[in-house]
Design a protein around this motif. Structure first.
Motif, PDB file in Angstrom:
ATOM      1  N   THR A  46       0.836  -1.196   0.000  1.00 27.52           N
ATOM      2  CA  THR A  46       0.000   0.000   0.000  1.00 27.52           C
ATOM      3  C   THR A  46       0.877   1.253   0.000  1.00 27.52           C
ATOM      4  N   VAL A  47       0.248   2.414   0.203  1.00 25.07           N
ATOM      5  CA  VAL A  47       0.940   3.715   0.133  1.00 25.07           C
ATOM      6  C   VAL A  47       2.228   3.684   0.936  1.00 25.07           C
ATOM      7  N   PRO A  48       3.348   4.129   0.462  1.00 25.69           N
ATOM      8  CA  PRO A  48       3.593   4.761  -0.842  1.00 25.69           C
ATOM      9  C   PRO A  48       4.413   3.857  -1.768  1.00 25.69           C
ATOM     10  N   ALA A  86      -8.200   9.788  -5.431  1.00 23.03           N
ATOM     11  CA  ALA A  86      -7.115   8.800  -5.458  1.00 23.03           C
ATOM     12  C   ALA A  86      -5.815   9.417  -4.938  1.00 23.03           C
ATOM     13  N   THR A  87      -5.931  10.486  -4.168  1.00 21.42           N
ATOM     14  CA  THR A  87      -4.719  11.065  -3.571  1.00 21.42           C
ATOM     15  C   THR A  87      -4.418  10.358  -2.252  1.00 21.42           C
ATOM     16  N   SER A  88      -3.219  10.574  -1.757  1.00 16.06           N
ATOM     17  CA  SER A  88      -2.856  10.015  -0.448  1.00 16.06           C
ATOM     18  C   SER A  88      -2.980  11.071   0.651  1.00 16.06           C
ATOM     19  N   ALA A  89      -3.644  12.204   0.320  1.00 14.01           N
ATOM     20  CA  ALA A  89      -3.755  13.292   1.308  1.00 14.01           C
ATOM     21  C   ALA A  89      -4.434  12.811   2.596  1.00 14.01           C
ATOM     22  N   GLN A 101      -3.048  12.476   6.379  1.00 18.59           N
ATOM     23  CA  GLN A 101      -3.727  13.513   7.169  1.00 18.59           C
ATOM     24  C   GLN A 101      -3.274  14.921   6.775  1.00 18.59           C
ATOM     25  N   GLU A 102      -3.166  15.092   5.452  1.00 17.97           N
ATOM     26  CA  GLU A 102      -2.830  16.412   4.916  1.00 17.97           C
ATOM     27  C   GLU A 102      -4.088  17.037   4.323  1.00 17.97           C
ATOM     28  N   PRO A 103      -4.148  18.371   4.256  1.00 19.39           N
ATOM     29  CA  PRO A 103      -5.316  18.996   3.629  1.00 19.39           C
ATOM     30  C   PRO A 103      -5.354  18.729   2.123  1.00 19.39           C
ATOM     31  N   LEU A 104      -6.572  18.620   1.591  1.00 15.54           N
ATOM     32  CA  LEU A 104      -6.759  18.454   0.147  1.00 15.54           C
ATOM     33  C   LEU A 104      -7.656  19.597  -0.291  1.00 15.54           C
ATOM     34  N   SER A 105      -7.078  20.517  -1.011  1.00 18.82           N
ATOM     35  CA  SER A 105      -7.807  21.728  -1.356  1.00 18.82           C
ATOM     36  C   SER A 105      -8.475  21.572  -2.725  1.00 18.82           C
ATOM     37  N   ALA A 139      -7.102  14.931 -12.423  1.00 18.62           N
ATOM     38  CA  ALA A 139      -6.619  16.221 -11.914  1.00 18.62           C
ATOM     39  C   ALA A 139      -5.618  15.963 -10.796  1.00 18.62           C
ATOM     40  N   ASN A 140      -4.468  16.576 -10.909  1.00 15.04           N
ATOM     41  CA  ASN A 140      -3.440  16.325  -9.891  1.00 15.04           C
ATOM     42  C   ASN A 140      -2.787  17.634  -9.458  1.00 15.04           C
ATOM     43  N   ARG A 141      -2.342  17.640  -8.187  1.00 11.25           N
ATOM     44  CA  ARG A 141      -1.610  18.805  -7.659  1.00 11.25           C
ATOM     45  C   ARG A 141      -0.440  19.139  -8.580  1.00 11.25           C
ATOM     46  N   THR A 142       0.300  18.107  -8.976  1.00  9.98           N
ATOM     47  CA  THR A 142       1.376  18.299  -9.958  1.00  9.98           C
ATOM     48  C   THR A 142       0.792  17.992 -11.335  1.00  9.98           C
ATOM     49  N   LYS A 143       0.479  19.070 -12.060  1.00  9.14           N
ATOM     50  CA  LYS A 143      -0.275  18.928 -13.317  1.00  9.14           C
ATOM     51  C   LYS A 143       0.414  17.997 -14.322  1.00  9.14           C
ATOM     52  N   SER A 144       1.731  18.096 -14.438  1.00 10.96           N
ATOM     53  CA  SER A 144       2.449  17.321 -15.456  1.00 10.96           C
ATOM     54  C   SER A 144       2.240  15.817 -15.266  1.00 10.96           C
ATOM     55  N   LYS A 145       2.115  15.379 -14.007  1.00 14.21           N
ATOM     56  CA  LYS A 145       1.913  13.946 -13.761  1.00 14.21           C
ATOM     57  C   LYS A 145       0.547  13.498 -14.267  1.00 14.21           C
ATOM     58  N   ALA A 146      -0.452  14.358 -14.137  1.00 16.38           N
ATOM     59  CA  ALA A 146      -1.792  14.029 -14.636  1.00 16.38           C
ATOM     60  C   ALA A 146      -1.781  13.931 -16.159  1.00 16.38           C
ATOM     61  N   GLY A 187      -5.756  12.922  -8.333  1.00 15.66           N
ATOM     62  CA  GLY A 187      -4.522  12.212  -7.975  1.00 15.66           C
ATOM     63  C   GLY A 187      -3.972  11.477  -9.179  1.00 15.66           C
ATOM     64  N   ALA A 188      -2.654  11.341  -9.236  1.00 18.90           N
ATOM     65  CA  ALA A 188      -2.023  10.661 -10.371  1.00 18.90           C
ATOM     66  C   ALA A 188      -0.899   9.743  -9.900  1.00 18.90           C
ATOM     67  N   GLY A 189      -1.030   9.220  -8.673  1.00 18.10           N
ATOM     68  CA  GLY A 189      -0.033   8.283  -8.136  1.00 18.10           C
ATOM     69  C   GLY A 189      -0.475   6.839  -8.366  1.00 18.10           C
ATOM     70  N   GLY A 190       0.072   5.961  -7.554  1.00 19.81           N
ATOM     71  CA  GLY A 190      -0.182   4.527  -7.718  1.00 19.81           C
ATOM     72  C   GLY A 190      -1.649   4.163  -7.651  1.00 19.81           C
ATOM     73  N   ALA A 191      -2.405   4.818  -6.794  1.00 15.59           N
ATOM     74  CA  ALA A 191      -3.825   4.471  -6.660  1.00 15.59           C
ATOM     75  C   ALA A 191      -4.573   4.797  -7.952  1.00 15.59           C
ATOM     76  N   ALA A 192      -4.313   5.968  -8.515  1.00 17.83           N
ATOM     77  CA  ALA A 192      -4.969   6.347  -9.778  1.00 17.83           C
ATOM     78  C   ALA A 192      -4.533   5.414 -10.906  1.00 17.83           C
TER      79      ALA A 192
HETATM   80  P1  ATR Z   1       0.438   6.154  -4.221  1.00 20.27           P
HETATM   81  O1  ATR Z   1       1.383   5.597  -5.226  1.00 20.27           O
HETATM   82  O2  ATR Z   1       0.291   5.254  -3.063  1.00 20.27           O
HETATM   83  O3  ATR Z   1      -0.860   6.602  -4.782  1.00 20.27           O
HETATM   84  P2  ATR Z   1       1.916   8.524  -4.479  1.00 20.27           P
HETATM   85  O4  ATR Z   1       2.548   7.995  -5.700  1.00 20.27           O
HETATM   86  O5  ATR Z   1       2.744   9.223  -3.473  1.00 20.27           O
HETATM   87  O6  ATR Z   1       1.174   7.435  -3.652  1.00 20.27           O
HETATM   88  O7  ATR Z   1       0.739   9.476  -5.025  1.00 20.27           O
HETATM   89  C1  ATR Z   1      -0.042  10.190  -4.166  1.00 20.27           C
HETATM   90  C2  ATR Z   1      -0.965  11.105  -4.977  1.00 20.27           C
HETATM   91  O8  ATR Z   1      -1.662  11.930  -4.052  1.00 20.27           O
HETATM   92  C3  ATR Z   1      -0.260  12.037  -5.922  1.00 20.27           C
HETATM   93  O9  ATR Z   1      -1.096  12.272  -7.021  1.00 20.27           O
HETATM   94  C4  ATR Z   1      -0.092  13.303  -5.083  1.00 20.27           C
HETATM   95  O10 ATR Z   1       0.026  14.510  -5.814  1.00 20.27           O
HETATM   96  P3  ATR Z   1       1.467  14.968  -6.376  1.00 20.27           P
HETATM   97  O11 ATR Z   1       1.708  14.140  -7.591  1.00 20.27           O
HETATM   98  O12 ATR Z   1       1.307  16.414  -6.651  1.00 20.27           O
HETATM   99  O13 ATR Z   1       2.457  14.687  -5.265  1.00 20.27           O
HETATM  100  C5  ATR Z   1      -1.397  13.304  -4.354  1.00 20.27           C
HETATM  101  N1  ATR Z   1      -1.347  14.050  -3.085  1.00 20.27           N
HETATM  102  C6  ATR Z   1      -0.721  13.672  -1.952  1.00 20.27           C
HETATM  103  N2  ATR Z   1      -0.916  14.570  -0.986  1.00 20.27           N
HETATM  104  C7  ATR Z   1      -1.696  15.548  -1.523  1.00 20.27           C
HETATM  105  C8  ATR Z   1      -2.251  16.759  -1.013  1.00 20.27           C
HETATM  106  N3  ATR Z   1      -2.053  17.148   0.253  1.00 20.27           N
HETATM  107  N4  ATR Z   1      -2.996  17.522  -1.863  1.00 20.27           N
HETATM  108  C9  ATR Z   1      -3.218  17.130  -3.132  1.00 20.27           C
HETATM  109  N5  ATR Z   1      -2.714  15.996  -3.661  1.00 20.27           N
HETATM  110  C10 ATR Z   1      -1.967  15.210  -2.874  1.00 20.27           C
END
Ligand code: ATR
Length: 276
Positions: free
Chosen positions: A64-66, A191-194, A198-202, A152-159, A129-134
């Protein structure tokens, strides 16, 4: 009874993982003797931990994460769906080589269709989100023929990169979180790990209204910020990732043991706190 087989889930954080309870309950259904533990793994130690686990006779690992992308990278062989995702949540050792699979997508679609009766066909879908879960859910969602999927991802290029990887399967585009405010969606997946961290997701306030259904792929001991945020807007069309967690676990269980557990009873017991 056969010799006890040893399994584990590797992640960070991992304290509140329900996987040990879920796999123990599945094993009871078939009188399989197994030990399944939750292991906190430091970020630099994933590969060595996996190797130590299998060298000591371990039979299988959930990831699981990460670590889902790393799990895929260290495997000598990957299933078709893990290859497509570029991420893995299940590891097996076959003939001393590590093989990987990804049961997340199958788990999600099973939960959506069998447990929730949510329709995906022709729906306008947002995946945040654009990480492993997505990565793990895009193939199965696109195969259900939605109108389109926006990532849609915080880091646009990854999306944008992720959308490109799946564009042969249907209409999928990538964007930054701020670019999605004016769209109309039917289904929104977090699909974010926010939440797990326990981080904010705006998110844009206009994103969800009483017509939009929300699904948080994460599941924790307390509702995530996304769940609370969505509950204020559409409390009836909302679910956390417990159903997906149970269904993906059932699919992993099948890979390891060759039998399919009954998930409905367990899901009901977990929802009503009959197990912990
Ligand atoms: P996993 O592979 O387990 O999904 P990850 O690869 O670390 O974990 O991906 C986490 C995802 O959650 C990413 O899309 C991440 O955005 P970034 O690519 O910009 O890092 C997103 N994410 C994590 N914390 C976030 C937050 N506080 N707000 C918005 N997006 C968040």
């Amino acid at each position: 009874m056969d010799k006890e087989k040893v399994f584990a889930v590797f992640g960070n954080p991992i304290k509140h993982s329900l996987s040990p309870v879920i796999h123990a309950a599945f094993a009871d259904q078939f009188s399989i003797s197994l030990k399944y533990t939750a292991e906190l793994i430091e970020s630099h130690d994933f590969e060595d931990s996996v190797e130590r686990f299998f060298a000591a006779g371990g039979c299988g690992i959930n990831v699981t994460v990460p670590f889902k992308s790393e799990a895929f990278q260290i495997a000598a062989k990957a299933s078709q769906r893990a290859n497509r995702a570029g991420a893995a949540n299940t590891l097996l050792s076959k003939k001393n080589a590590i093989e990987c699979d990804n049961t997340d997508g199958a788990g999600l679609v099973c939960d959506l269709k069998e447990n929730l009766s949510w329709v995906i066909k022709s729906k306008r879908i947002l995946v945040i989100g654009a990480g492993g879960a997505a990565q793990g859910i895009l193939e199965v969602l696109l195969k259900e023929d939605p109108a389109y999927i926006h990532i849609a991802n915080r880091t646009k290029s990854k999306a944008i990169d992720l959308a490109r990887q799946f564009s042969d399967l249907g209409s999928v585009e990538g964007a930054g979180i701020d670019d999605i405010a004016s769209e109309n969606y039917d289904l929104v997946f977090n699909a974010t790990s926010a939440g797990v961290k326990q981080e904010p997701l705006s998110l844009p306030t206009s994103l969800v209204n009483e017509k939009v259904c929300c699904y948080d792929l994460a599941y924790g001991s307390a509702p995530t910020e996304f769940i609370n945020w969505a509950a204020e807007r559409n409390p009836m069309g909302l679910t956390d990732g417990l159903g997906m967690l149970v269904e993906q676990a059932a699919e992993s269980f099948y890979l390891w043991h060759g039998v399919r557990p009954n998930t409905k009873l367990l899901l009901n017991q977990l929802r009503t706190n009959q197990l912990s």
